[in-house]
Design a protein around this motif. Structure first.
Motif, PDB file in Angstrom:
ATOM      1  N   THR A   7       0.832  -1.189   0.000  1.00 59.18           N
ATOM      2  CA  THR A   7       0.000   0.000   0.000  1.00 59.18           C
ATOM      3  C   THR A   7       0.873   1.248   0.000  1.00 59.18           C
ATOM      4  O   THR A   7       1.857   1.321   0.735  1.00 59.18           O
ATOM      5  CB  THR A   7      -0.898   0.012   1.243  1.00 59.18           C
ATOM      6  OG1 THR A   7      -1.685  -1.175   1.255  1.00 59.18           O
ATOM      7  CG2 THR A   7      -1.804   1.219   1.258  1.00 59.18           C
ATOM      8  N   ARG A  39       2.137   4.817   0.921  1.00 55.03           N
ATOM      9  CA  ARG A  39       2.135   5.608   2.154  1.00 55.03           C
ATOM     10  C   ARG A  39       2.834   6.932   1.868  1.00 55.03           C
ATOM     11  O   ARG A  39       3.791   6.996   1.099  1.00 55.03           O
ATOM     12  CB  ARG A  39       2.896   4.894   3.269  1.00 55.03           C
ATOM     13  CG  ARG A  39       2.270   3.569   3.634  1.00 55.03           C
ATOM     14  CD  ARG A  39       1.825   3.572   5.067  1.00 55.03           C
ATOM     15  NE  ARG A  39       1.115   2.349   5.373  1.00 55.03           N
ATOM     16  CZ  ARG A  39      -0.140   2.316   5.790  1.00 55.03           C
ATOM     17  NH1 ARG A  39      -0.804   3.421   5.959  1.00 55.03           N
ATOM     18  NH2 ARG A  39      -0.734   1.187   6.050  1.00 55.03           N
ATOM     19  N   SER A  86      -1.710   6.142   4.700  1.00 51.90           N
ATOM     20  CA  SER A  86      -2.156   5.618   3.408  1.00 51.90           C
ATOM     21  C   SER A  86      -2.977   6.675   2.672  1.00 51.90           C
ATOM     22  O   SER A  86      -3.400   7.679   3.256  1.00 51.90           O
ATOM     23  CB  SER A  86      -3.019   4.372   3.628  1.00 51.90           C
ATOM     24  OG  SER A  86      -4.259   4.735   4.226  1.00 51.90           O
TER      25      SER A  86
END
Length: 175
Positions: A2, A4, A42
Motif C-alpha cells: 500500500t 504511504r 495511506s
C-alpha cells in the motif's frame, strides 16, 4: 504494498538570524510540519474527513495550502498570470473535495508550488508592496513581509487542524 505518504526530514524553526532568515525559516518549518503530519499514512487515511459534516482532511489541507501558496506569492504578490489549481466556479471548497484525488500527485503539486512560491519571492525586498484587490471593489496595499507573516499564521492554524486529524486517524500526537 500500500502506498504511504513519505517521511520528511523536518527542518526546525530558527532561533536567531536576520528578519528574512527568520521569516523564511518559520515558513519552511510550518510547511514541513504539514508534510510531517501526513507522513506514513495511506491514501485512504489522507482522504479521511475529520468530523462530519466537514470535508476537512489532511489531503484537503495539502490541496488548500497548494492554492494558498500560489494565490499569495505568485498571483497576488508577483502578479503572475497563473490559473487557480482548482475550479472554484461551482464549488468554493473544491480543494477539500478529495474523494478521487491522488495523494502522491497532490503532494508533488504541493512541493512544486512551494518551489514556485519561493522563486517568486527570491531576491525581492520585504518592503516591496503590491495592491490587493478585494471582491467588494476595494483595495489595499500589502508588502511581501505581510505575505510571509500571513502564510506563517495560515500554516500554524491549519497545522493545529492537521494535528487533531492525525490523532483521530492513528493516535499519533505531537508537534
Amino acid at each position: 504494498m500500500t502506498w504511504r505518504a513519505p517521511e520528511i526530514d523536518r527542518r526546525h524553526e530558527p532561533y536567531l538570524g536576520a528578519e528574512r532568515a527568520l521569516l523564511t525559516g518559520w515558513l519552511e518549518y510550518h510547511r514541513d510540519t504539514l508534510l510531517h503530519k501526513c507522513a506514513g499514512l495511506s491514501a485512504d487515511q489522507l482522504r479521511t474527513a475529520s468530523v462530519e459534516p466537514s470535508p476537512l482532511s489532511l489531503l484537503g489541507l495539502i490541496r488548500h495550502m497548494t492554492y494558498v501558496e500560489r494565490a499569495w506569492f505568485r498571483q497576488r504578490f508577483a502578479g503572475q498570470d497563473v490559473p487557480d489549481p482548482f475550479d472554484f466556479t461551482t464549488d468554493p471548497d473544491a480543494e477539500f473535495r478529495v474523494e478521487t484525488a491522488d495523494p502522491e500527485a497532490e503532494l508533488a503539486a504541493f512541493r512544486a508550488e512551494i518551489a514556485a512560491a519561493d522563486a517568486a519571492a527570491d531576491g525581492r525586498d520585504l518592503d516591496e508592496e503590491f495592491t490587493l484587490r478585494r471582491r467588494d471593489g476595494s483595495s489595499r496595499q500589502l508588502s511581501l513581509r505581510w505575505v510571509y507573516l500571513h502564510m506563517i499564521e495560515e500554516y500554524a492554524r491549519h497545522n493545529g487542524h492537521a494535528d487533531l486529524i492525525r490523532e483521530r486517524l492513528d493516535g499519533i500526537t505531537g508537534d
